[in-house]
Design a protein around this motif. Structure first.
Motif, PDB file in Angstrom:
ATOM      1  N   HIS A 254       0.636  -1.486  -0.164  1.00 46.09           N
ATOM      2  CA  HIS A 254      -0.280   0.167  -0.103  1.00 46.09           C
ATOM      3  C   HIS A 254       0.920   1.008  -0.086  1.00 46.09           C
ATOM      4  O   HIS A 254       0.450   2.026  -0.693  1.00 46.09           O
ATOM      5  CB  HIS A 254      -1.235   0.422   1.038  1.00 46.09           C
ATOM      6  CG  HIS A 254      -1.468   1.301   1.394  1.00 46.09           C
ATOM      7  ND1 HIS A 254      -1.555   2.367   2.177  1.00 46.09           N
ATOM      8  CD2 HIS A 254      -2.761   1.821   0.712  1.00 46.09           C
ATOM      9  CE1 HIS A 254      -2.074   3.479   1.774  1.00 46.09           C
ATOM     10  NE2 HIS A 254      -2.550   2.606   1.138  1.00 46.09           N
ATOM     11  N   ASP A 255       1.639   1.737   1.384  1.00 47.36           N
ATOM     12  CA  ASP A 255       2.664   2.868   1.608  1.00 47.36           C
ATOM     13  C   ASP A 255       3.649   2.290   0.437  1.00 47.36           C
ATOM     14  O   ASP A 255       3.748   3.715  -0.482  1.00 47.36           O
ATOM     15  CB  ASP A 255       3.282   2.631   2.408  1.00 47.36           C
ATOM     16  CG  ASP A 255       1.794   2.538   3.130  1.00 47.36           C
ATOM     17  OD1 ASP A 255       2.200   2.893   4.777  1.00 47.36           O
ATOM     18  OD2 ASP A 255       0.789   3.734   2.413  1.00 47.36           O
ATOM     19  N   LEU A 256       4.274   1.390  -0.505  1.00 49.31           N
ATOM     20  CA  LEU A 256       4.955   1.409  -1.296  1.00 49.31           C
ATOM     21  C   LEU A 256       4.607   2.534  -2.538  1.00 49.31           C
ATOM     22  O   LEU A 256       5.326   2.684  -3.466  1.00 49.31           O
ATOM     23  CB  LEU A 256       5.319   0.408  -1.299  1.00 49.31           C
ATOM     24  CG  LEU A 256       7.075  -0.125  -2.492  1.00 49.31           C
ATOM     25  CD1 LEU A 256       8.313   0.183  -1.184  1.00 49.31           C
ATOM     26  CD2 LEU A 256       7.319  -1.763  -2.097  1.00 49.31           C
ATOM     27  N   PHE A 356       5.186  10.878   8.158  1.00 52.54           N
ATOM     28  CA  PHE A 356       5.149  11.709   6.797  1.00 52.54           C
ATOM     29  C   PHE A 356       4.405  10.584   6.326  1.00 52.54           C
ATOM     30  O   PHE A 356       3.773  11.215   5.457  1.00 52.54           O
ATOM     31  CB  PHE A 356       6.365  11.287   6.592  1.00 52.54           C
ATOM     32  CG  PHE A 356       6.568  11.747   4.763  1.00 52.54           C
ATOM     33  CD1 PHE A 356       6.746  12.510   3.929  1.00 52.54           C
ATOM     34  CD2 PHE A 356       6.047  10.637   3.917  1.00 52.54           C
ATOM     35  CE1 PHE A 356       6.396  13.483   3.133  1.00 52.54           C
ATOM     36  CE2 PHE A 356       5.941  10.662   2.449  1.00 52.54           C
ATOM     37  CZ  PHE A 356       6.869  11.960   1.757  1.00 52.54           C
ATOM     38  N   ARG A 357       3.837   9.780   6.210  1.00 57.83           N
ATOM     39  CA  ARG A 357       2.705   8.398   6.375  1.00 57.83           C
ATOM     40  C   ARG A 357       1.985   8.388   6.876  1.00 57.83           C
ATOM     41  O   ARG A 357       0.528   8.654   6.117  1.00 57.83           O
ATOM     42  CB  ARG A 357       3.335   7.108   6.562  1.00 57.83           C
ATOM     43  CG  ARG A 357       4.639   6.587   6.060  1.00 57.83           C
ATOM     44  CD  ARG A 357       5.463   5.011   6.436  1.00 57.83           C
ATOM     45  NE  ARG A 357       4.371   3.876   6.271  1.00 57.83           N
ATOM     46  CZ  ARG A 357       4.676   3.052   7.490  1.00 57.83           C
ATOM     47  NH1 ARG A 357       4.977   2.718   8.041  1.00 57.83           N
ATOM     48  NH2 ARG A 357       3.362   1.899   6.798  1.00 57.83           N
ATOM     49  N   VAL A 358       1.473   8.839   7.944  1.00 57.32           N
ATOM     50  CA  VAL A 358      -0.023   9.867   9.042  1.00 57.32           C
ATOM     51  C   VAL A 358      -0.654  11.087   7.848  1.00 57.32           C
ATOM     52  O   VAL A 358      -1.330  10.111   6.887  1.00 57.32           O
ATOM     53  CB  VAL A 358       0.487   9.534   9.897  1.00 57.32           C
ATOM     54  CG1 VAL A 358      -0.822  10.138  10.370  1.00 57.32           C
ATOM     55  CG2 VAL A 358       0.951   8.445  10.568  1.00 57.32           C
ATOM     56  N   LEU A 409     -14.273   2.868   9.972  1.00 57.68           N
ATOM     57  CA  LEU A 409     -13.982   4.322  10.391  1.00 57.68           C
ATOM     58  C   LEU A 409     -12.671   3.612  10.700  1.00 57.68           C
ATOM     59  O   LEU A 409     -12.496   2.449  11.824  1.00 57.68           O
ATOM     60  CB  LEU A 409     -14.058   5.055  11.350  1.00 57.68           C
ATOM     61  CG  LEU A 409     -12.672   6.245  11.400  1.00 57.68           C
ATOM     62  CD1 LEU A 409     -13.121   6.613   9.579  1.00 57.68           C
ATOM     63  CD2 LEU A 409     -13.997   7.480  11.721  1.00 57.68           C
ATOM     64  N   PHE A 410     -11.411   3.713  10.589  1.00 61.74           N
ATOM     65  CA  PHE A 410     -10.188   2.756  10.946  1.00 61.74           C
ATOM     66  C   PHE A 410      -9.821   1.248  10.756  1.00 61.74           C
ATOM     67  O   PHE A 410      -9.032   0.462  11.618  1.00 61.74           O
ATOM     68  CB  PHE A 410      -9.693   2.959  12.557  1.00 61.74           C
ATOM     69  CG  PHE A 410      -9.978   4.829  12.504  1.00 61.74           C
ATOM     70  CD1 PHE A 410      -8.891   5.638  11.716  1.00 61.74           C
ATOM     71  CD2 PHE A 410     -10.231   5.900  13.607  1.00 61.74           C
ATOM     72  CE1 PHE A 410      -9.132   6.815  11.446  1.00 61.74           C
ATOM     73  CE2 PHE A 410     -10.388   6.725  13.722  1.00 61.74           C
ATOM     74  CZ  PHE A 410     -10.298   7.843  12.639  1.00 61.74           C
ATOM     75  N   GLN A 411     -10.850   0.709  10.529  1.00 60.32           N
ATOM     76  CA  GLN A 411     -10.744  -0.602  10.227  1.00 60.32           C
ATOM     77  C   GLN A 411     -10.243  -0.979   8.899  1.00 60.32           C
ATOM     78  O   GLN A 411     -11.191  -0.528   7.973  1.00 60.32           O
ATOM     79  CB  GLN A 411     -11.941  -1.229  10.205  1.00 60.32           C
ATOM     80  CG  GLN A 411     -13.112  -1.031  12.190  1.00 60.32           C
ATOM     81  CD  GLN A 411     -13.966  -1.756  11.922  1.00 60.32           C
ATOM     82  OE1 GLN A 411     -14.357  -3.073  11.383  1.00 60.32           O
ATOM     83  NE2 GLN A 411     -15.174  -1.298  12.411  1.00 60.32           N
ATOM     84  N   PRO A 412      -9.313  -2.188   8.948  1.00 57.19           N
ATOM     85  CA  PRO A 412      -8.643  -2.301   7.411  1.00 57.19           C
ATOM     86  C   PRO A 412      -9.368  -2.907   6.576  1.00 57.19           C
ATOM     87  O   PRO A 412     -10.136  -3.694   7.227  1.00 57.19           O
ATOM     88  CB  PRO A 412      -7.345  -2.882   7.560  1.00 57.19           C
ATOM     89  CG  PRO A 412      -7.448  -3.409   9.402  1.00 57.19           C
ATOM     90  CD  PRO A 412      -8.108  -2.582   9.971  1.00 57.19           C
ATOM     91  N   LEU A 424      -7.111   1.486   3.676  1.00 55.21           N
ATOM     92  CA  LEU A 424      -6.060   0.487   4.086  1.00 55.21           C
ATOM     93  C   LEU A 424      -5.201   1.996   4.725  1.00 55.21           C
ATOM     94  O   LEU A 424      -4.892   1.890   6.515  1.00 55.21           O
ATOM     95  CB  LEU A 424      -5.286  -0.282   4.181  1.00 55.21           C
ATOM     96  CG  LEU A 424      -5.041  -1.607   4.080  1.00 55.21           C
ATOM     97  CD1 LEU A 424      -3.924  -2.904   2.547  1.00 55.21           C
ATOM     98  CD2 LEU A 424      -4.539  -1.845   5.425  1.00 55.21           C
ATOM     99  N   GLY A 425      -5.698   3.358   3.980  1.00 50.81           N
ATOM    100  CA  GLY A 425      -5.230   4.232   4.936  1.00 50.81           C
ATOM    101  C   GLY A 425      -5.413   4.814   5.997  1.00 50.81           C
ATOM    102  O   GLY A 425      -4.675   5.194   6.508  1.00 50.81           O
ATOM    103  N   LEU A 426      -6.908   4.496   6.483  1.00 49.79           N
ATOM    104  CA  LEU A 426      -6.470   5.314   7.727  1.00 49.79           C
ATOM    105  C   LEU A 426      -6.578   4.164   8.421  1.00 49.79           C
ATOM    106  O   LEU A 426      -6.083   4.649   9.511  1.00 49.79           O
ATOM    107  CB  LEU A 426      -8.108   5.947   7.246  1.00 49.79           C
ATOM    108  CG  LEU A 426      -9.016   6.913   7.004  1.00 49.79           C
ATOM    109  CD1 LEU A 426     -10.282   7.342   7.329  1.00 49.79           C
ATOM    110  CD2 LEU A 426      -7.974   8.044   7.551  1.00 49.79           C
ATOM    111  N   ALA A 427      -7.096   2.892   8.377  1.00 52.85           N
ATOM    112  CA  ALA A 427      -6.373   1.836   9.306  1.00 52.85           C
ATOM    113  C   ALA A 427      -4.677   1.967   9.692  1.00 52.85           C
ATOM    114  O   ALA A 427      -3.955   2.184  10.680  1.00 52.85           O
ATOM    115  CB  ALA A 427      -6.281   0.605   9.107  1.00 52.85           C
ATOM    116  N   ILE A 428      -3.849   2.309   8.480  1.00 49.73           N
ATOM    117  CA  ILE A 428      -2.296   2.617   8.615  1.00 49.73           C
ATOM    118  C   ILE A 428      -2.212   3.504   9.516  1.00 49.73           C
ATOM    119  O   ILE A 428      -1.322   3.378  10.452  1.00 49.73           O
ATOM    120  CB  ILE A 428      -1.826   2.177   7.677  1.00 49.73           C
ATOM    121  CG1 ILE A 428      -1.567   1.188   6.476  1.00 49.73           C
ATOM    122  CG2 ILE A 428      -0.180   2.764   7.799  1.00 49.73           C
ATOM    123  CD1 ILE A 428      -1.424   1.035   5.245  1.00 49.73           C
TER     124      ILE A 428
END
Ligand SMILES: Nc1ncnc2c1ncn2[C@@H]1O[C@H](COP(=O)(O)OP(=O)(O)OP(=O)(O)O)[C@@H](O)[C@H]1O
Ligand SMILES: [Mg+2]
Length: 461
Positions: A254-256, A356-358, A409-412, A424-428
């Motif tokens: 995801h973040d990659l 930075f990721r958040v 909200l916040f659940q992957p 996934l963004g908000l969960a991470i």
């Protein structure tokens, strides 16, 4: 309740069955007892008549006759020695004879029927009994007697048999109960308790049953349970491993993807090598690439779903926010304006890479939401250092969170409501903030926009 248990049922049933068996034996044995009693009377009577043989005319004085009859407990005796000779002892009777019983050829059911008549007949009856004299001392012997003593003896005998049956039933039931406890109930209870212990904690291999029952069927059940528990543990472990791996891989990719998208854009620009901005872009490209590599390396080192521990230190928030905005601005979306009001001296306690990721996730979401509307919009980032930590607010003028995103909200994987998004963004982001000992929360969302708040406590967590 005790009688609902296997052992309780067995105790009750074996008691009942033995009692039924005793009752079935009871009637013939009482009738046998009665036959024996009457036979004894006949023999005593036969002995009494022998006194007559000593006299020349087969007669004795009435007093002696009375005594002999009383000793034999009978009222009359007639012993036929042969076709012509009879020995007779008699005393006057108070009542007529009500029934005659012939014991010479009783058969099986005859005595049973007779004893029932005796048990339920009128009390105080006078009966005649006919039998065969012992030792071939005559052709036939006949006595007349009161039935009351026979009845009393039968009653006494029945009482004894009843108490004996009760004791036998209880002892049999008790023995069966104990054997059942040892052979069946205990192994079954063991299987059940192993099952429930295992259910409570299926990962714990010490809850696996050890087969040791001596009954082969129960041993088979224990072995089957043992094998099933081992298989379950193995597949649970496998699942856990796969879930960890799946989680880690999803997060990394995801973040990659975000980082590599940025890198790709930079690389595109570099291809147009005449561009004077190349000099300026090159370090950013290196920066993005090293972020990607860093992320991969850290995930590979830890090899699990959890994010690695943040390396928290005091860092300038403005530099991080500017970095995120600059990277995001490379997408050249004119609809969205990114504004930071973070002061240049705002110091926070955080892992800069993770922050930075958040922020990238929050700002990307806000930008994507505004882009989805096709209208102009603003994403603003502000920070406030009052209250023992840093409050960072990411606010946008987008359309607000869709229903599904609010619910999960916040659940992957659950809250994703955007086409092409993974959810996934908000969960991470939330997990990374939690790792700092902080909180990521939704402040408000409406048609006028959405704002998220990141709270980071001061100092090391
Ligand atoms: N600022 C926002 N305004 C409106 N909707 C938002 C905002 N932020 C998140 N959402 C909604 O919440 C959903 C979940 O966001 P999340 O970042 O977890 O996943 P995603 O953006 O769909 O996918 P990705 O994993 O690529 O980030 C999004 O699909 C989007 O619908
Ligand atoms: Mg997102």
């Amino acid at each position: 309740m005790f009688f609902k248990t296997l052992s309780g049922r067995f105790l009750l049933l074996s008691f009942l069955f033995v009692m039924v068996a005793e009752v079935l034996l009871f009637v013939p044995s009482v009738s046998n007892f009665r036959l024996g009693y009457l036979q004894d009377r006949l023999e005593l009577a036969q002995l009494a008549t022998l006194a007559l043989l000593a006299t020349p005319d087969d007669m004795v004085a009435p007093e002696l006759a009375d005594e002999l009859l009383k000793n034999a407990e009978v009222l009359n005796i007639v012993l036929r020695r042969d076709a012509v000779r009879e020995l007779v002892l008699a005393m006057p009777m108070s009542k007529p004879i009500s029934q005659t019983f012939d014991l010479r050829d009783p058969g099986f059911f005859g005595p049973i029927k007779d004893s029932l008549i005796c048990a339920f007949g009128e009390p105080g009856n006078v009966i005649r009994v006919i039998g065969q004299p012992v030792k071939d001392a005559g052709i036939q012997i006949e006595i007349v007697m009161n039935e009351a003593p026979v009845k009393a003896a039968m009653l006494e005998y029945s009482r004894n048999v009843f108490f004996l049956s009760l004791v036998v039933s209880l002892v049999t039931g008790g023995l069966l109960f104990l054997s059942l406890q040892a052979l069946i109930t205990r192994p079954i209870t063991k299987v059940i308790s192993s099952m429930s212990q295992f259910r409570n904690n299926p990962e714990d291999a010490s809850n696996v049953i050890k087969p040791d029952a001596s009954i082969s069927e129960l041993r088979e059940a224990e072995t089957a349970l043992h094998d099933m528990q081992l298989q379950l543990i193995a597949s649970l472990r496998q699942k856990e491993r796969l879930a960890s791996l799946g989680g880690a891989v999803s997060k990394v990719s995801h973040d990659l993807r975000n980082i590599l998208t940025t890198t790709q854009i930079l690389a595109d620009r570099l291809e147009m090598s005449e561009d004077p901005k190349v000099q300026k872009m090159a370090p950013k490209l290196l920066n993005s690439l090293s972020r990607g590599i860093n992320l991969c390396e850290r995930t590979l080192t830890f090899g699990k779903a959890d994010e690695p521990e943040p390396e928290i230190r005091s860092v300038g928030l403005k530099a991080i926010v500017d970095d995120v905005i600059e990277n995001d601005a490379l997408r050249e979306t004119e609809n969205v304006q990114l504004i930071s009001t973070v002061a240049h001296d705002t110091q926070i306690s955080a892992d800069p890479e993770q922050m930075f990721r958040v922020l990238t996730n929050l700002i990307r979401n806000a930008r994507q939401a505004i882009e989805g509307t096709g209208k102009l919009g603003i994403v603003s980032i502000s920070a406030d250092l009052r209250g023992g930590g840093a409050d960072i607010i990411v606010r946008d003028t987008g359309p607000g969170l869709p229903e599904k995103a609010r619910e999960f909200l916040f659940q992957p994987f659950q809250g994703g409501a955007r086409r092409g998004g993974t959810g996934l963004g908000l969960a991470i982001a939330a997990e990374l903030v939690r790792g700092h000992g902080g909180i990521l929360e939704l402040v408000e969302t409406s048609e006028a926009g959405t704002s998220f708040r990141i709270f980071l406590p001061d100092g090391e967590k």
